[in-house]
Write a protein that holds these residues in place. Sequence first.
Motif, mmCIF file in Angstrom:
data_model
loop_
_atom_site.group_PDB
_atom_site.id
_atom_site.type_symbol
_atom_site.label_atom_id
_atom_site.label_comp_id
_atom_site.label_asym_id
_atom_site.label_seq_id
_atom_site.Cartn_x
_atom_site.Cartn_y
_atom_site.Cartn_z
ATOM 1 N N ALA A 1 -39.012 -29.187 25.531
ATOM 2 C CA ALA A 1 -40.295 -29.890 25.494
ATOM 3 C C ALA A 1 -40.090 -31.359 25.157
ATOM 4 O O ALA A 1 -40.748 -32.242 25.722
ATOM 5 C CB ALA A 1 -41.217 -29.234 24.471
ATOM 6 N N GLY B 1 -40.705 -24.448 27.894
ATOM 7 C CA GLY B 1 -40.572 -25.668 27.106
ATOM 8 C C GLY B 1 -40.749 -26.913 27.946
ATOM 9 O O GLY B 1 -41.382 -27.890 27.509
ATOM 10 N N SER C 1 -44.378 -27.303 28.619
ATOM 11 C CA SER C 1 -45.054 -27.726 27.395
ATOM 12 C C SER C 1 -44.871 -29.216 27.148
ATOM 13 O O SER C 1 -45.827 -29.931 26.822
ATOM 14 C CB SER C 1 -44.526 -26.925 26.205
ATOM 15 O OG SER C 1 -45.128 -27.349 25.004
ATOM 16 N N GLY C 2 -43.647 -29.711 27.303
ATOM 17 C CA GLY C 2 -43.394 -31.132 27.103
ATOM 18 C C GLY C 2 -44.117 -31.991 28.112
ATOM 19 O O GLY C 2 -44.665 -33.053 27.781
ATOM 20 N N ASN D 1 -47.759 -31.922 27.268
ATOM 21 C CA ASN D 1 -47.989 -32.623 26.010
ATOM 22 C C ASN D 1 -48.029 -34.133 26.237
ATOM 23 O O ASN D 1 -48.856 -34.844 25.658
ATOM 24 C CB ASN D 1 -46.886 -32.274 25.019
ATOM 25 C CG ASN D 1 -47.275 -32.545 23.581
ATOM 26 O OD1 ASN D 1 -48.437 -32.493 23.219
ATOM 27 N ND2 ASN D 1 -46.297 -32.847 22.747
ATOM 28 N N GLY E 1 -49.698 -29.388 25.235
ATOM 29 C CA GLY E 1 -48.447 -28.643 25.302
ATOM 30 C C GLY E 1 -48.587 -27.222 24.800
ATOM 31 O O GLY E 1 -47.753 -26.366 25.101
ATOM 32 N N SER F 1 -43.198 -30.881 16.914
ATOM 33 C CA SER F 1 -43.450 -31.694 18.112
ATOM 34 C C SER F 1 -44.373 -32.869 17.809
ATOM 35 O O SER F 1 -44.315 -33.901 18.487
ATOM 36 C CB SER F 1 -44.039 -30.838 19.235
ATOM 37 O OG SER F 1 -45.299 -30.306 18.868
#
Length: 259
Positions: A90, A143, A146-147, A150, A156, A186
């Motif tokens: 992420a 991941g 999600s990154g 985000n 994310g 994060s």
Amino acid sequence: MPALITDLFPGISSAGISVLLAATLLGGLVRGFTGFGFAMVFMPLASMVVGPVAALGLIWCIDAPFALPIAAGNARQAEWREVAPLLLTATLALPAGIWLLIWLDRETMRWILAVLILAAVALMASGWRYHGRPGIPLSLGVGVLSGLFNGMASIGGMPLAVFWLGAQRNDRHQTRANLQTFFGVSTLISGAILWRNGILTMTALLMALPLMAVYGAGMWAGTHGFRLANEITFRRIAYAVIFVSALVSLPLWDAVVGR
């Protein structure tokens, strides 16, 4: 509205401030109740008022004071074998999401945000479940998503919610611990990257001050609701609030409501 409130939101109408306050309260309720979902509620609604870039800065300023201590309290319960690889990928994908946010125009981003969130809610509500223990390739792929999400919109948690909330082997307590821990770590990483890109500003911080109080109240109420609700109610409320927020934010309605 009181003059102090309007002074903290320069250039935003009373109606716009009301939307931000309502979005913050609803997002806090969902966050406290489920452990995720603040940005999935707040981002599409706030984007109508201040645009996606400014809304991203607001989300960080509002949520960070809450996310960090909550993550510290959940870190021991989290399943780090799942959390760690997700955090790694992420982080690597986050700058690409921020680049998309800055490069795409405001209306296009609003469409993308709403469609992504509606698709995620539909997937979760469909009854889909992941079977078995996730392998490294799947965890890394989640991941990356999600990154990317985000960086685009601080959502994310959306692919993580599909991944963890939909897993049959995870109950809601394990899901909350994983999500809260992931968000805390994060948040530190994304804050540094957002500041470097000029998205975290003093204007965002001042606007976030009254919203923090509303967010805290929503989280408190949501947390108490979580303790009382059963598993089915827990999922249905989360899906419904996120779905309605994304639906209302669609640019499709701009002409109808005069936005």
